[in-house]
Motif scaffolding. Structure first.
Motif, PDB file in Angstrom:
ATOM      1  N   GLY A  57      29.109  75.405  55.838  1.00  0.00           N
ATOM      2  CA  GLY A  57      28.652  74.997  57.162  1.00  0.00           C
ATOM      3  C   GLY A  57      27.182  74.678  57.231  1.00  0.00           C
ATOM      4  N   SER A  58      26.408  75.139  56.256  1.00  0.00           N
ATOM      5  CA  SER A  58      24.977  74.839  56.197  1.00  0.00           C
ATOM      6  C   SER A  58      24.527  75.022  54.751  1.00  0.00           C
ATOM      7  CB  SER A  58      24.176  75.765  57.118  1.00  0.00           C
ATOM      8  OG  SER A  58      24.321  77.117  56.728  1.00  0.00           O
ATOM      9  N   TRP A  59      23.429  74.347  54.419  1.00  0.00           N
ATOM     10  CA  TRP A  59      22.909  74.441  53.053  1.00  0.00           C
ATOM     11  C   TRP A  59      21.671  75.320  53.068  1.00  0.00           C
ATOM     12  CZ3 TRP A  59      25.622  71.994  49.132  1.00  0.00           C
ATOM     13  CH2 TRP A  59      25.113  72.217  47.838  1.00  0.00           C
ATOM     14  N   SER A  60      21.667  76.332  52.212  1.00  0.00           N
ATOM     15  CA  SER A  60      20.587  77.313  52.199  1.00  0.00           C
ATOM     16  C   SER A  60      19.942  77.363  50.823  1.00  0.00           C
ATOM     17  CB  SER A  60      21.143  78.696  52.542  1.00  0.00           C
ATOM     18  OG  SER A  60      22.036  79.136  51.516  1.00  0.00           O
ATOM     19  N   PRO A  61      18.743  77.937  50.725  1.00  0.00           N
ATOM     20  CA  PRO A  61      18.142  78.156  49.403  1.00  0.00           C
ATOM     21  C   PRO A  61      19.028  79.012  48.508  1.00  0.00           C
ATOM     22  CG  PRO A  61      16.492  78.403  51.127  1.00  0.00           C
ATOM     23  CD  PRO A  61      17.811  78.273  51.822  1.00  0.00           C
ATOM     24  N   ALA A  62      19.750  79.967  49.088  1.00  0.00           N
ATOM     25  CA  ALA A  62      20.645  80.803  48.283  1.00  0.00           C
ATOM     26  C   ALA A  62      21.758  79.975  47.659  1.00  0.00           C
ATOM     27  CB  ALA A  62      21.233  81.916  49.148  1.00  0.00           C
ATOM     28  N   LEU A  63      22.280  78.997  48.412  1.00  0.00           N
ATOM     29  CA  LEU A  63      23.319  78.133  47.866  1.00  0.00           C
ATOM     30  C   LEU A  63      22.754  77.247  46.764  1.00  0.00           C
ATOM     31  CD1 LEU A  63      26.186  77.113  47.870  1.00  0.00           C
ATOM     32  CD2 LEU A  63      25.643  75.641  49.812  1.00  0.00           C
ATOM     33  N   ASP A  64      21.531  76.796  46.926  1.00  0.00           N
ATOM     34  CA  ASP A  64      20.879  76.029  45.867  1.00  0.00           C
ATOM     35  C   ASP A  64      20.773  76.857  44.583  1.00  0.00           C
ATOM     36  OD1 ASP A  64      20.181  73.324  46.032  1.00  0.00           O
ATOM     37  OD2 ASP A  64      18.606  73.715  47.475  1.00  0.00           O
ATOM     38  N   GLU A  65      20.431  78.124  44.720  1.00  0.00           N
ATOM     39  CA  GLU A  65      20.319  78.991  43.542  1.00  0.00           C
ATOM     40  C   GLU A  65      21.677  79.167  42.866  1.00  0.00           C
ATOM     41  OE1 GLU A  65      18.482  82.688  44.442  1.00  0.00           O
ATOM     42  OE2 GLU A  65      16.698  81.770  45.343  1.00  0.00           O
ATOM     43  N   LEU A  66      22.725  79.325  43.661  1.00  0.00           N
ATOM     44  CA  LEU A  66      24.058  79.470  43.094  1.00  0.00           C
ATOM     45  C   LEU A  66      24.466  78.215  42.334  1.00  0.00           C
ATOM     46  CD1 LEU A  66      25.902  81.226  46.054  1.00  0.00           C
ATOM     47  CD2 LEU A  66      25.449  82.209  43.803  1.00  0.00           C
ATOM     48  N   CYS A  67      24.149  77.056  42.896  1.00  0.00           N
ATOM     49  CA  CYS A  67      24.468  75.793  42.222  1.00  0.00           C
ATOM     50  C   CYS A  67      23.705  75.663  40.911  1.00  0.00           C
ATOM     51  CB  CYS A  67      24.134  74.609  43.132  1.00  0.00           C
ATOM     52  SG  CYS A  67      25.235  74.427  44.559  1.00  0.00           S
ATOM     53  N   ALA A  68      22.446  76.049  40.931  1.00  0.00           N
ATOM     54  CA  ALA A  68      21.617  75.925  39.731  1.00  0.00           C
ATOM     55  C   ALA A  68      22.113  76.820  38.602  1.00  0.00           C
ATOM     56  CB  ALA A  68      20.169  76.262  40.075  1.00  0.00           C
TER      57      ALA A  68
END
Length: 323
Positions: free
Chosen positions: A196-207
Motif C-alpha cells: 500500500g505504500s513504499w517505505s525505506p524498510a521495503l527498499d532494504e528488503l528488496c536490496a
C-alpha cells in the motif's frame, strides 16, 4: 539447497477473466486470445520435499492438481504440503484453506488481526483435523521444514471488505510480506503481493533479496474506471515507447490523478512501484497479483513492452523460479 518457488496463480481477486466482467481484456481471455490466470498463490520449498503455500487461493484445488510436485503421496493420504503462510485476510488469499480441510498437522502462519478475524473458520477447520496457528510476526522469525528461515514484515493496515465496520481491530498490521531464505546460505525471496505504500524498510528488503515477487495489481491508479464497460472510456493501454528510445521509468502518470485502490500501489506514476524497483537492478523482479483490468495481462500491449524493457517480468501460472 536452493529456494524453489512455483507460481500457482498470479491474478488478483476474481481471477482472470473475472466472471462478471466484459471488459476488453476479460473478453479476450474468454475468447482464447489472452491466457487465463487463477487467483494469486505460490508454493515454496528448500529441499524439494517439504512445501509451504504462500496464501491459499480459492482456486487451490485446481492449482495443486496442475503441479506434480504437490501431488499426494507416497502413502494413500500423504502430502508434501506442510502448511500455509498468509499475507493477509482477504477472501482470495484465505478461501483455499477450506480445500485443505482434514489435512493433519498443518501449520498456518499469520499476523494477529488475520488470525483473529478467521476465528470461526479456524474452529471449523480444526474440528476436521487440528492445525497449529502461529504468529507470523513473532520476534526472530521462524524456521520451516525443508531448511527455510522466514521473517514477516508489516506492509499495510488495509482491512478486508467483509470485516464489519472495516474497523482495524485488533491492532496491528493486516498485511505482511515474507522474506524466505535458504538456511544453508542460499537465495532469498521477498514475497509481497500487497503493497500500500513504499517505505525505506521495503527498499532494504528488496536490496537484500535475490528475487522479488511484488504486487502488480494495477498498472495505473485509475484503470478500474477506464476499463469499466459502459463508461465510454477505453481500457488503459499504457505508455508506448517513443521512437528511438524508452520513456523514463514511471513516466506514465495516473489518468485522473486519484489515489490507487487502498492497499495496492500502481505500477506506473510518480509513486509507482516500477520506479522503486529501478533501484534494485541486480535483483530478479516479478509482478504478481494482476487485476483483471491490468493491461500487463496482454503480452502484446505497450504496457507489457514497457515493463519488460525495464527488466521486470510478468510470468504465467505454473512458472517455477529457482533462487
Amino acid at each position: 539447497m536452493v529456494v524453489r518457488v512455483v507460481l500457482l496463480g498470479t491474478a488478483a481477486g476474481g481471477g482472470f477473466p473475472r466472471w462478471n466482467c466484459a471488459c476488453e481484456l476479460c473478453t479476450g481471455a474468454r475468447g482464447g486470445r489472452l491466457p487465463s490466470r487463477t487467483r494469486e498463490c505460490a508454493a515454496v520449498t528448500g529441499n524439494g520435499r517439504d512445501w509451504w503455500l504462500l496464501n491459499a487461493s480459492p482456486d487451490l484445488r485446481a492449482q495443486l492438481a496442475a503441479t506434480p510436485a504437490l501431488w499426494p503421496g507416497p502413502g494413500p493420504r500423504g502430502s508434501p504440503l506442510c502448511g500455509v503462510l498468509l499475507t493477509d485476510a482477504e477472501a482470495d488469499h484465505v478461501g483455499g484453506l477450506a480445500e485443505l480441510c482434514g489435512a493433519p498437522d498443518l501449520k498456518v502462519y499469520a499476523a494477529s488481526p488475520v488470525r483473529a478475524v478467521l476465528g470461526q473458520a479456524r474452529a471449523a477447520l480444526d474440528r476436521y483435523a487440528p492445525w497449529e496457528w502461529a504468529d507470523s510476526l513473532a520476534d526472530g522469525g521462524f524456521v520451516l521444514a525443508g531448511g527455510l528461515v522466514v521473517t514477516a514484515h508489516p506492509m499495510d493496515t488495509t482491512v478486508p471488505g467483509y470485516v464489519p465496520g472495516r474497523v482495524p481491530s485488533p491492532a496491528g498490521p493486516w498485511v505482511t510480506a515474507y522474506r524466505v531464505e535458504d538456511l544453508a546460505g542460499g537465495g532469498a525471496l521477498l514475497y509481497a503481493p500487497g503493497v500500500g505504500s513504499w517505505s525505506p524498510a521495503l527498499d532494504e528488503l528488496c536490496a537484500e533479496a535475490d528475487c522479488i515477487l511484488l504486487d502488480g495489481t494495477f498498472f495505473a491508479a485509475d484503470e478500474t474506471d477506464a476499463a469499466r464497460p459502459g463508461t465510454g472510456k477505453p481500457a488503459v493501454r499504457g505508455p508506448a515507447p517513443p521512437p528511438g528510445g524508452r520513456p523514463p521509468v514511471g513516466a506514465h502518470p495516473p489518468l485522473t490523478g486519484r489515489l490507487p485502490v487502498a492497499g495496492h500501489l500502481p505500477v506506473v506514476g510518480p509513486d509507482g512501484t516500477l520506479a522503486a524497483l529501478a533501484r534494485h537492478l541486480g535483483v530478479r523482479r516479478v509482478y504478481t497479483h494482476l487485476n483483471h483490468t491490468n493491461t500487463l495481462l496482454d503480452p502484446a500491449s505497450p504496457a507489457r513492452a514497457f515493463v519488460t524493457a525495464e527488466g521486470v517480468e510478468i510470468l504465467p501460472d505454473g512458472a517455477e523460479l529457482v533462487i
